[in-house]
Design a protein around this motif. Structure first.
Motif, PDB file in Angstrom:
ATOM      1  N   LEU A 462      -2.853  47.375  62.206  1.00 52.16           N
ATOM      2  CA  LEU A 462      -3.990  48.045  62.839  1.00 52.16           C
ATOM      3  C   LEU A 462      -5.316  47.474  62.357  1.00 52.16           C
ATOM      4  O   LEU A 462      -6.282  47.397  63.113  1.00 52.16           O
ATOM      5  N   ALA A 463      -5.368  47.103  61.091  1.00 52.98           N
ATOM      6  CA  ALA A 463      -6.605  46.580  60.516  1.00 52.98           C
ATOM      7  C   ALA A 463      -6.617  45.058  60.614  1.00 52.98           C
ATOM      8  O   ALA A 463      -5.710  44.391  60.096  1.00 52.98           O
ATOM      9  N   ALA A 469     -11.485  42.849  54.965  1.00 55.21           N
ATOM     10  CA  ALA A 469     -12.561  42.367  54.105  1.00 55.21           C
ATOM     11  C   ALA A 469     -13.576  43.472  53.812  1.00 55.21           C
ATOM     12  O   ALA A 469     -14.004  43.655  52.657  1.00 55.21           O
ATOM     13  N   VAL A 470     -13.963  44.226  54.840  1.00 56.90           N
ATOM     14  CA  VAL A 470     -14.928  45.311  54.650  1.00 56.90           C
ATOM     15  C   VAL A 470     -14.324  46.395  53.754  1.00 56.90           C
ATOM     16  O   VAL A 470     -15.001  46.943  52.869  1.00 56.90           O
ATOM     17  N   GLU A 519      -9.740  38.206  48.695  1.00 53.52           N
ATOM     18  CA  GLU A 519     -10.760  38.032  47.656  1.00 53.52           C
ATOM     19  C   GLU A 519     -12.135  38.321  48.245  1.00 53.52           C
ATOM     20  O   GLU A 519     -12.488  37.799  49.302  1.00 53.52           O
ATOM     21  N   VAL A 520     -12.876  39.193  47.578  1.00 50.27           N
ATOM     22  CA  VAL A 520     -14.244  39.489  48.009  1.00 50.27           C
ATOM     23  C   VAL A 520     -15.156  39.481  46.798  1.00 50.27           C
ATOM     24  O   VAL A 520     -14.716  39.703  45.660  1.00 50.27           O
ATOM     25  N   SER A 521     -16.427  39.220  47.051  1.00 56.34           N
ATOM     26  CA  SER A 521     -17.430  39.252  45.978  1.00 56.34           C
ATOM     27  C   SER A 521     -18.533  40.225  46.353  1.00 56.34           C
ATOM     28  O   SER A 521     -19.033  40.219  47.490  1.00 56.34           O
ATOM     29  N   VAL A 592      -6.204  50.686  55.577  1.00 56.38           N
ATOM     30  CA  VAL A 592      -5.918  49.492  54.773  1.00 56.38           C
ATOM     31  C   VAL A 592      -5.353  49.937  53.433  1.00 56.38           C
ATOM     32  O   VAL A 592      -5.931  50.808  52.763  1.00 56.38           O
ATOM     33  N   VAL A 593      -4.238  49.352  53.042  1.00 60.54           N
ATOM     34  CA  VAL A 593      -3.647  49.598  51.736  1.00 60.54           C
ATOM     35  C   VAL A 593      -3.746  48.311  50.934  1.00 60.54           C
ATOM     36  O   VAL A 593      -3.355  47.235  51.408  1.00 60.54           O
ATOM     37  N   LEU A 594      -4.280  48.409  49.736  1.00 61.57           N
ATOM     38  CA  LEU A 594      -4.478  47.249  48.864  1.00 61.57           C
ATOM     39  C   LEU A 594      -3.843  47.505  47.509  1.00 61.57           C
ATOM     40  O   LEU A 594      -3.616  48.654  47.122  1.00 61.57           O
ATOM     41  N   THR A 595      -3.592  46.439  46.800  1.00 62.50           N
ATOM     42  CA  THR A 595      -3.156  46.524  45.404  1.00 62.50           C
ATOM     43  C   THR A 595      -4.062  45.626  44.582  1.00 62.50           C
ATOM     44  O   THR A 595      -4.198  44.429  44.894  1.00 62.50           O
TER      45      THR A 595
END
Length: 684
Positions: A462-463, A469-470, A519-521, A592-595
């Protein structure tokens, strides 16, 4: 039959169906008894019953399929009735007889009716004699290329287990053997049969309710054509096909009632048919039990089917000659712990949060338009639910009821899209993609829906990458706030510079996929830029507001609210952080699911080239190669059974098998080394 009232019901099952039966029992003032395996000792159904009895062990054969242990639990607790739920012993005539012989009330059809339908091959003969349309069985010697594809099916059960589609003669022997193994494991009976496979059929079923006095209701039909691996995913009542074809409902009901009378049926049951778009249909089987998808019938008729099961078992007549008419439309989606993008690989682990909006009822109704949620595990803040590999992968059924199909589909899609499902992976994204599909919305569906042109669309998350990124940026902002909150001496964010911009880089895995890194900054402007916080490389993504009072430290029960401006549009994202690095981000952009990625790799997690590791915990059921064998990419090396389904482990490159670290019968965990393949690409 005289009335046989009862006061205490033991449910010989687990999970959401046990909770469903307990709900009706409590509403009627009956006492409840649960039986539970060691793996289920902390599950909600075991805690909610008035009494619970341990069945030592984890495997179904030593717990929920252990008839003697279940009967002993009934005796010890004073239960005077047993409800089998579905699966396990629900269609076991021997168990039904044992219950009756023990002087208990069996809440199900007669053992004779179960026997009559227990063999699908014999059932077909009975139905054909009763005038019900059937597909004939095939002998292996009869099968030619012209007849293919064919379907190998377990005679003793359903639910997609012990079922294989065979498309080439070369596959017939191996696929039949696999179906036999799966059937033996799931049902204790490896008998299978073969019939012609109709690629684009529609799965239509009729709900029966019959008493012991000759009364038979055809309560309504359901369409269950959306399936993966021959297991239902989305069901609805009524059927779009039946609604469209004049007279089809009457013919279906007539055939279903004929099936019931042919075996002197009583209680709740379902007659399943395979239909085509012309309205022709063929008998598949009679499920001599309550169905997983019974809530859509309850929603559209106002009936309590479990309550009617109680009434029939007690010897009462059906309340009228005819069932109530249909009201509105209901659709059910099954939420599974699985990864559709990796061949529906079952997932196990912790569920940190499992929340749905617009829920108006659970295990009953609904009596007003809205969402009904029938869930097995319950994830409370700070108390995650744990999903193992011993049983079915279904976590919950989410049911919408509305005045018409379009509203029911839209309501269910929106609820699933907004659901906060954090932790292990599920098929939620696929369910929404199916519900939003143009053909599904038009009712143009069949049993091959997920194996056709819809496959790629249904597998898309879905994302999109932009949303990920957002969302990762929002998660990074919260992580930095957590660092400041847990270290009061830190007055400025990490990476701060008096002159010039400060950058801090954060790395995540998308879900639990270690091959998919994000990866985001976070860029924090100097005083010259008035402290703007933006996504590196994206001046159009900036922080507007952060509510850090909750959801900052891992394990906080409430989310942090992060307001961003994205391309000139203000968006609010909620960020949940969990111990162990899990992150759940929800917004209108998509879930969104992240680790959170560890800063340094654990050397023990590094896998050598050519090494194949277990993608899931389970049991090795067969090994198809030996050390020294030459293999090619995609060749089957071994099979693993997890959550009652077999999964193939295939070679990832051409080469030679230099090591086999697992044998048939071995119990393995995720990451266990299975085999090593030496190939020219990894000689170094």
């Amino acid at each position: 039959m005289t009335n046989t009232e009862f006061s205490t019901v033991l449910v010989a099952n687990r999970g959401e169906i046990a909770r469903r039966v307990f709900t009706t029992a409590r509403n009627r003032g009956l006492s409840t008894v649960a039986v539970y395996s060691d793996a289920d000792r902390d599950e909600p159904f075991a805690r909610e019953a008035d009494a619970a009895v341990r069945l030592p062990g984890n495997a179904p054969a030593e717990t929920y399929l252990n008839a003697e242990a279940v009967l002993d639990a009934a005796k010890r607790t004073g239960a005077d009735a047993i409800h089998p739920g579905y699966g396990f012993l629900s269609e076991n005539a021997g168990f039904a007889r044992a219950v009756i012989d023990a002087g208990l009330v069996w809440i199900g059809p007669s053992p004779e009716a179960i026997d009559a339908m227990g063999s699908k091959t014999e059932a077909k003969k009975l139905m054909e004699a009763a005038g019900v349309p059937v597909l004939t069985n095939l002998e292996t010697s009869e099968i030619t290329e012209d007849i293919l594809p064919v379907l190998v099916k377990a005679s003793a059960g359903g639910g997609g287990r012990g079922m294989r589609v065979v498309r080439t003669i070369a596959e017939l022997e191996s696929e039949t053997a696999a179906a036999v193994r799966e059937a033996e494991s799931a049902f204790g009976d490896g008998t299978v049969f073969i019939e012609r496979y109709i690629e684009s059929g529609r799965h239509i079923e009729v709900q029966l309710m019959a008493d012991n006095h000759g009364g038979v209701w055809a309560v309504g039909e359901r369409e269950c054509s959306i399936q993966r691996r021959h297991q239902k995913v989305i069901e609805e009542a009524p059927s779009p096909l039946v609604e469209r074809i004049d007279g089809m409902r009457d013919r279906l009901f007539e055939a279903a009632r004929a099936a019931a009378h042919a075996i002197d049926y009583s209680g709740a049951g379902t007659v399943e048919f395979l239909a085509n778009d012309k309205g022709e249909f063929f008998f598949l089987e009679v499920n001599t039990r309550l169905q997983v998808e019974h809530p859509v019938t309850e929603a559209t008729t106002g009936l309590d089917l479990v309550g009617l099961q109680f009434d029939v078992a007690a010897g009462h007549h059906l309340p009228s000659d005819n069932p109530p008419g249909l009201d509105g439309w209901a659709i059910e989606a099954r939420v599974y712990a699985e990864d559709p993008r990796h061949d529906y690989r079952p997932m196990s682990g912790e569920i940190f949060r499992f929340d749905f909006d617009d829920v108006v009822s659970s295990f009953a109704g609904p009596h007003i338009p809205g969402i009904r949620l029938d869930a097995g595990p319950v994830a409370a803040p700070g108390d995650p639910a744990v999903v193992g590999v011993n049983y079915d992968a279904m976590l919950a059924k989410v049911i919408s009821w509305a005045p018409n199909r379009a509203e029911a589909v839209g309501r269910l899609s929106g609820t699933l899209r907004r659901a906060r499902i954090h932790g292990l992976g599920t098929n939620r994204d696929q369910l929404v993609r199916i519900l939003d599909d143009v053909d599904f919305r038009a009712g143009d569906i069949n049993t091959a829906f997920l194996e056709s042109t819809h496959t790629e669309v249904s597998m898309a998350p879905l994302a999109d990458d932009e949303t990920v990124a957002v969302s990762a940026f929002a998660a990074s902002v919260v992580a930095e706030a957590a660092g400041t909150a847990t270290n009061p001496t830190r007055r400025v964010p990490a990476g701060f510079r008096v002159f010039g911009d400060a950058r801090t880089t954060h790395r995540f895995f998308r879900g639990h996929d270690t091959d998919n890194e994000v990866e985001v900054s976070v860029v924090r402007g100097s005083r010259v830029r008035e402290g703007a916080v933006t996504l590196d490389g994206r001046e159009d993504v900036r922080l507007v507001d952060l509510t850090p009072s909750a959801g900052v430290a891992p394990g906080d029960t409430e989310p942090a609210a992060v307001t961003l401006e994205v391309a000139g549009i203000r968006r609010t994202l909620t960020v949940h952080r969990y111990p162990g690095g899990g992150v759940g981000v929800n917004s209108a952009l998509g879930p969104v699911v992240l680790t959170e990625r560890p800063r340094y790799d654990d050397p023990s997690d590094i896998v050598a080239e050519g090494a194949l590791v277990a993608p899931m915990p389970g049991t090795v059921t067969s090994v198809a190669v030996a050390v020294g064998d030459t293999v090619t990419t995609g060749q089957k090396l071994m099979t693993i059974e997890a959550m009652k389904m077999e999964h193939t482990i295939s070679a990832t490159s051409d080469g030679t098998v230099s090591e086999l670290a697992a044998a048939a019968g071995d119990h393995i965990e995720t990451g266990t080394l299975l085999a090593v393949i030496d190939s020219p690409e990894n000689d170094e």
